[in-house]
Enzyme design. Structure first.
Site, mmCIF file in Angstrom:
data_model
loop_
_atom_site.group_PDB
_atom_site.id
_atom_site.type_symbol
_atom_site.label_atom_id
_atom_site.label_comp_id
_atom_site.label_asym_id
_atom_site.label_seq_id
_atom_site.Cartn_x
_atom_site.Cartn_y
_atom_site.Cartn_z
ATOM 1 C CE1 TYR A 70 -3.771 2.716 0.410
ATOM 2 C CE2 TYR A 70 -2.346 3.225 2.253
ATOM 3 C CZ TYR A 70 -3.476 3.561 1.335
ATOM 4 O OH TYR A 70 -3.925 4.788 1.372
ATOM 5 N N GLY A 77 -6.592 4.448 -0.632
ATOM 6 C CA GLY A 77 -8.014 4.240 -0.175
ATOM 7 C C GLY A 77 -8.629 3.282 -0.800
ATOM 8 C CG HIS A 100 -5.298 14.965 -0.186
ATOM 9 N ND1 HIS A 100 -5.036 13.967 -1.502
ATOM 10 C CD2 HIS A 100 -5.993 14.286 0.642
ATOM 11 C CE1 HIS A 100 -5.705 12.961 -1.003
ATOM 12 N NE2 HIS A 100 -6.324 12.877 0.138
ATOM 13 C CG ASN A 213 -1.083 8.798 6.125
ATOM 14 O OD1 ASN A 213 -2.084 9.032 6.603
ATOM 15 N ND2 ASN A 213 -1.107 8.001 5.555
ATOM 16 N NE ARG A 302 -19.927 30.135 48.461
ATOM 17 C CZ ARG A 302 -20.963 29.475 48.216
ATOM 18 N NH1 ARG A 302 -21.113 28.247 48.239
ATOM 19 N NH2 ARG A 302 -22.057 30.368 47.530
#
Length: 378
Positions: A70, A77, A100, A213, A302
């Site tokens: 891969y 993808g 991208h 990535n 408080r």
């Protein structure tokens, strides 16, 4: 945490003479701050260069293997089963970056982009991505020259890491897109790199994928946010204590035995800070006698240690998550220490995104308490 730990704002001025050396180990928050905010130069250790060279040899071997790997010899993808011929692989990596780099909206702040670049470089330096040393050297050179790629605010997925922001940076690395030089002038990446004597890279197998990535944008923002919030929480104790005094309140509610009934560490630290700040206050003392008719102070006075303390404990959790992520090598696939190339899901942004959302909640609540005290003064 002592109120004395509040740092001077002057510490964040640019000091370009500093240099951060990245090795194969975890980058530190201080290194991120030094590069992101103080303009430090960056260089790579010999160990990092050796680790990258060794893992790159493994990628080259796999690139010539008929078995599909891969990101090396396949598409991405849904196209992971498609074999990519050797002659098209460089083009594929370049096309991945271009496709991208599709962010939109306002520019991301320079310090965030520099943090992002350093953190991606840190992962490359581990040698677990299979990227060539010359690619990493370009990242270091851009940081050292003060060249900042233009990254846009919208477009990242989160579940797949910071794809769009990292792609805009990678676009500059290959000599495309727009950047800002050290003076903040916007120009084409190739022009700025030429002026700085930096040669763009031609990506090879897996390298485009390795450059986008990661969770580096969100992690950079987390590191910067943790640093700033740590300082602001000290100031929150100071302003809360001043408000107690100014509104004629009491410091008795901050007593250690009362805090011990609910032993949250952040709460105890905030109450201790406020107690020490109010020690010896004549105004507080004057309203502590038997003639005082006030039953108890307002909620915003408080409960100041409870809110600022819970924010501290949340911050401590966020800092732990940041430390784990800073020690990570986020990529898919990765080259393991024994030379395997394995797919994984470590690019998912959930661990970092969750604590960023958590910090946003507590910051809003600390600010809300402060606003209520201001309202009482008015």
């Amino acid at each position: 945490m002592s109120v004395d730990t509040v740092a001077r704002h002057g510490d964040d001025c640019a000091r370009a003479e500093e240099t951060v050396v990245l090795g194969v180990g975890a980058v530190t928050p201080e290194q991120v701050l030094t590069v992101a905010r103080r303009g430090a130069a960056v260089t790579l250790s010999e160990g990092a260069l050796l680790a990258m060279s060794e893992s790159r040899r493994r990628i080259k071997d796999l690139a010539e293997d008929p078995k599909p790997v891969y990101g090396v010899s396949t598409g991405f993808g849904a196209l992971a089963t498609r074999h990519i011929p050797l002659r098209l692989r460089a083009r594929l990596q370049r096309s991945l970056i271009r496709s991208h780099a599709a962010g939109s909206g306002p520019e991301v702040e320079r310090e965030v982009v520099r943090a992002l670049m350093l953190l991606r470089l840190s992962t490359l330096a581990t040698g677990r991505t299979g990227v060539r040393p010359e690619v990493a050297r370009v990242y270091a050179a851009l940081l050292s020259a003060g060249i900042t790629p233009v990254v846009h605010e919208y477009g990242s997925l989160g579940c797949s890491g910071d794809l769009a922001p990292l792609a805009h940076v990678a676009l500059a690395v290959i000599g495309e897109g727009t950047v800002r030089d050290a003076d903040g002038v916007q120009m084409q990446a190739r022009e700025a790199m030429s002026a700085a004597g930096i040669e763009p890279v031609v990506l090879e197998e897996k390298e485009g994928l390795a450059l986008i990535n990661g969770t580096d944008g969100m992690l950079g923002m987390l590191v910067l946010a943790c640093h700033d919030l740590r300082r602001l929480l000290s100031l929150a104790d100071v302003t809360a204590a001043m408000s107690v005094e100014g509104l004629l309140g009491t410091d008795r509610v901050f007593a250690p035995d009362l805090q011990a009934l609910r032993p949250h560490p952040g709460q105890a630290a905030a109450a201790d800070n406020m107690t020490r700040l109010l020690a010896g206050s004549a105004i507080v003392a004057s309203h502590a006698g038997p003639d005082c008719t006030v039953v108890q102070d307002a909620y915003s006075l408080r409960c100041a240690p409870q809110v600022a303390g819970a924010a501290r404990d949340t911050l401590a959790h966020a800092e732990r998550v940041a430390s784990w992520e800073l020690a990570s090598a986020v990529d898919n696939p990765v080259v393991t220490l024994d030379g395997r190339v394995e797919s994984n899901g470590n690019f998912h942004g959930a661990p970092v995104g969750y604590v960023l959302d958590f910090l946003a909640i507590v910051v809003a609540d600390v600010a809300s308490m402060s606003e209520r005290r201001t309202d009482r003064f008015l």
